[in-house]
Design a protein around this motif. Structure first.
Motif, PDB file in Angstrom:
ATOM      1  N   ARG A   1       0.832  -1.209   0.000  1.00  0.00           N
ATOM      2  CA  ARG A   1       0.000   0.000   0.000  1.00  0.00           C
ATOM      3  C   ARG A   1       0.864   1.257   0.000  1.00  0.00           C
ATOM      4  NH1 ARG A   1      -2.932  -3.381   3.382  1.00  0.00           N
ATOM      5  NH2 ARG A   1      -1.994  -2.481   5.249  1.00  0.00           N
ATOM      6  N   THR A   2       1.903   1.274   0.833  1.00  0.00           N
ATOM      7  CA  THR A   2       2.844   2.386   0.873  1.00  0.00           C
ATOM      8  C   THR A   2       4.258   1.814   0.843  1.00  0.00           C
ATOM      9  OG1 THR A   2       2.853   2.393   3.289  1.00  0.00           O
ATOM     10  CG2 THR A   2       1.276   3.852   2.198  1.00  0.00           C
ATOM     11  N   ALA A   3       5.217   2.657   0.480  1.00  0.00           N
ATOM     12  CA  ALA A   3       6.589   2.157   0.348  1.00  0.00           C
ATOM     13  C   ALA A   3       7.306   2.090   1.691  1.00  0.00           C
ATOM     14  CB  ALA A   3       7.374   3.045  -0.618  1.00  0.00           C
ATOM     15  N   GLY A   4       7.241   3.136   2.475  1.00  0.00           N
ATOM     16  CA  GLY A   4       7.987   3.168   3.726  1.00  0.00           C
ATOM     17  C   GLY A   4       9.444   3.511   3.466  1.00  0.00           C
ATOM     18  N   PRO A   5      10.134   4.020   4.477  1.00  0.00           N
ATOM     19  CA  PRO A   5      11.506   4.506   4.274  1.00  0.00           C
ATOM     20  C   PRO A   5      12.509   3.423   3.910  1.00  0.00           C
ATOM     21  CG  PRO A   5      10.902   4.562   6.610  1.00  0.00           C
ATOM     22  CD  PRO A   5       9.656   4.280   5.848  1.00  0.00           C
ATOM     23  N   GLU A   6      12.361   2.229   4.472  1.00  0.00           N
ATOM     24  CA  GLU A   6      13.353   1.178   4.202  1.00  0.00           C
ATOM     25  C   GLU A   6      13.251   0.676   2.767  1.00  0.00           C
ATOM     26  OE1 GLU A   6      14.372  -1.383   7.973  1.00  0.00           O
ATOM     27  OE2 GLU A   6      12.201  -1.031   7.911  1.00  0.00           O
ATOM     28  N   LEU A   7      12.045   0.502   2.271  1.00  0.00           N
ATOM     29  CA  LEU A   7      11.882   0.081   0.881  1.00  0.00           C
ATOM     30  C   LEU A   7      12.288   1.208  -0.069  1.00  0.00           C
ATOM     31  CD1 LEU A   7      10.961  -2.074  -1.129  1.00  0.00           C
ATOM     32  CD2 LEU A   7       8.636  -1.155  -0.938  1.00  0.00           C
ATOM     33  N   THR A   8      11.919   2.422   0.262  1.00  0.00           N
ATOM     34  CA  THR A   8      12.291   3.561  -0.579  1.00  0.00           C
ATOM     35  C   THR A   8      13.798   3.663  -0.726  1.00  0.00           C
ATOM     36  OG1 THR A   8      10.288   4.764   0.060  1.00  0.00           O
ATOM     37  CG2 THR A   8      12.112   6.064  -0.822  1.00  0.00           C
ATOM     38  N   ALA A   9      14.525   3.334   0.335  1.00  0.00           N
ATOM     39  CA  ALA A   9      15.991   3.399   0.291  1.00  0.00           C
ATOM     40  C   ALA A   9      16.587   2.407  -0.699  1.00  0.00           C
ATOM     41  CB  ALA A   9      16.563   3.154   1.686  1.00  0.00           C
ATOM     42  N   LEU A  10      15.829   1.378  -1.064  1.00  0.00           N
ATOM     43  CA  LEU A  10      16.325   0.370  -2.009  1.00  0.00           C
ATOM     44  C   LEU A  10      16.025   0.721  -3.456  1.00  0.00           C
ATOM     45  CD1 LEU A  10      15.171  -2.893  -0.155  1.00  0.00           C
ATOM     46  CD2 LEU A  10      17.445  -1.859  -0.122  1.00  0.00           C
ATOM     47  N   THR A  11      15.215   1.757  -3.672  1.00  0.00           N
ATOM     48  CA  THR A  11      14.763   2.078  -5.017  1.00  0.00           C
ATOM     49  C   THR A  11      15.943   2.387  -5.937  1.00  0.00           C
ATOM     50  OG1 THR A  11      12.698   2.949  -4.152  1.00  0.00           O
ATOM     51  CG2 THR A  11      13.292   3.588  -6.393  1.00  0.00           C
ATOM     52  N   GLY A  12      15.911   1.814  -7.113  1.00  0.00           N
ATOM     53  CA  GLY A  12      16.965   2.010  -8.100  1.00  0.00           C
ATOM     54  C   GLY A  12      16.531   1.383  -9.411  1.00  0.00           C
ATOM     55  N   PRO A  13      17.472   1.176 -10.330  1.00  0.00           N
ATOM     56  CA  PRO A  13      17.092   0.641 -11.640  1.00  0.00           C
ATOM     57  C   PRO A  13      16.509  -0.761 -11.600  1.00  0.00           C
ATOM     58  CG  PRO A  13      19.486   0.751 -11.388  1.00  0.00           C
ATOM     59  CD  PRO A  13      18.907   1.498 -10.249  1.00  0.00           C
ATOM     60  N   ASP A  14      16.793  -1.512 -10.547  1.00  0.00           N
ATOM     61  CA  ASP A  14      16.297  -2.888 -10.456  1.00  0.00           C
ATOM     62  C   ASP A  14      15.101  -3.041  -9.528  1.00  0.00           C
ATOM     63  OD1 ASP A  14      18.247  -3.746 -12.212  1.00  0.00           O
ATOM     64  OD2 ASP A  14      19.652  -4.312 -10.635  1.00  0.00           O
ATOM     65  N   LEU A  15      14.578  -1.930  -9.012  1.00  0.00           N
ATOM     66  CA  LEU A  15      13.438  -2.010  -8.099  1.00  0.00           C
ATOM     67  C   LEU A  15      12.443  -0.909  -8.405  1.00  0.00           C
ATOM     68  CD1 LEU A  15      12.027  -3.103  -5.484  1.00  0.00           C
ATOM     69  CD2 LEU A  15      13.264  -1.324  -4.249  1.00  0.00           C
ATOM     70  N   VAL A  16      11.190  -1.295  -8.556  1.00  0.00           N
ATOM     71  CA  VAL A  16      10.105  -0.324  -8.625  1.00  0.00           C
ATOM     72  C   VAL A  16       9.058  -0.706  -7.589  1.00  0.00           C
ATOM     73  CG1 VAL A  16      10.469   0.255 -11.048  1.00  0.00           C
ATOM     74  CG2 VAL A  16       8.901  -1.600 -10.447  1.00  0.00           C
TER      75      VAL A  16
END
Length: 268
Positions: free
Chosen positions: A39-54
């Protein structure tokens, strides 16, 4: 050990925290491309965001959300090789544990099955055609030790997860010959935010028995649940098993249940 996951495309549901976050992090570390659904990303998941993660912001209680999530993976990364049905636990607005079977209404039961079973059914339904067109894939369903160890305080949850185990076996039989492996990982109690967040299960139990959160997690739960290891599992310990099952190194493993429960389930 090389898990041979470089470039493989995965969908992980319930990916913003706990086991789902640990699975997402582990798949990325092995070189996979991941669509993380929550439902929401949260800070820990957002920190992983990059070309291999959406991140796909979806509420899996919405019947259309699973298909949108799978479509996002195909659109972003060109296909789908791995599905981890991790979303589960109490539906939004529901608190567990309950005190009795009688505490769950018909609507509570419907919501529990909607979140813990039907969301996975719909995601599998959307994922399998893409896996077949790509030559195969791996589906890992995150169930629960309560699927085999019934509990009157989580009766609707345990029933939904028992259905998940049955679903896994049926899918593995039908689609295994076509190159899609389907397996289950059944955690016991795990140090996820559901337990550890302020106001979470540990705090609620602490209020009932007159101790604190640490006392619940370090002593009360391990003793009352008779955990052989004497502790709750870490999310990373569940993620390691999920990633192994997602990997081609588990090419001959399908229709299996892997219990990672600190020794909670005693039955053979």
């Amino acid at each position: 050990m090389d898990m041979r996951l470089t470039g493989r495309v995965a969908v992980v549901t319930g990916a913003s925290k706990g086991i789902g976050l640990a699975v997402t992090r582990a798949l990325l570390a092995e070189g996979a491309k991941v669509v993380a659904a929550s439902r929401t990303a949260g800070p820990e998941l957002t920190a992983l965001t990059g070309p291999d993660l959406v991140h796909e912001a979806v509420d899996l209680m919405d019947p259309e959300a699973p298909a949108r999530t799978v479509a996002r993976a195909v659109r972003e990364f060109g296909g789908l090789d791995i599905l981890v049905n991790n979303a589960g636990g109490p539906p939004p607005g529901v608190d567990l544990p309950r005190d009795s079977f009688f505490d769950a209404s018909d609507e509570d039961w419907r919501a529990m099955f909607e979140f813990n079973l039907f969301s996975a059914v719909r995601t599998v339904r959307a994922a399998i055609p893409h896996m077949l067109s790509g030559g195969g894939g791996s589906i890992v369903n995150v169930s629960s030790a309560n699927a085999r160890q019934p509990s009157q305080i989580n009766v609707d949850y345990g029933a939904a997860k028992a259905a998940m185990n049955n679903l896994t076996k049926a899918l593995s039989e039908e689609f295994g010959p076509q190159g899609i492996r389907v397996n289950t990982v059944s955690p016991g109690p795990v140090l996820t935010p559901w337990w550890t967040d302020p106001g979470g299960v540990a705090d609620r139990l602490a209020g009932r028995v007159g101790t604190d959160r640490t006392g619940v997690l370090d002593k009360l739960v391990p003793e009352t649940m008779r955990l052989t290891t004497g502790r709750l599992a870490d999310p990373e310990e569940i993620a390691d098993v999920v990633v192994l099952l997602a990997s081609p190194r588990s090419a001959s493993t399908t229709g299996a249940e892997f219990t990672v429960d600190s020794g909670f389930v005693k039955a053979v």
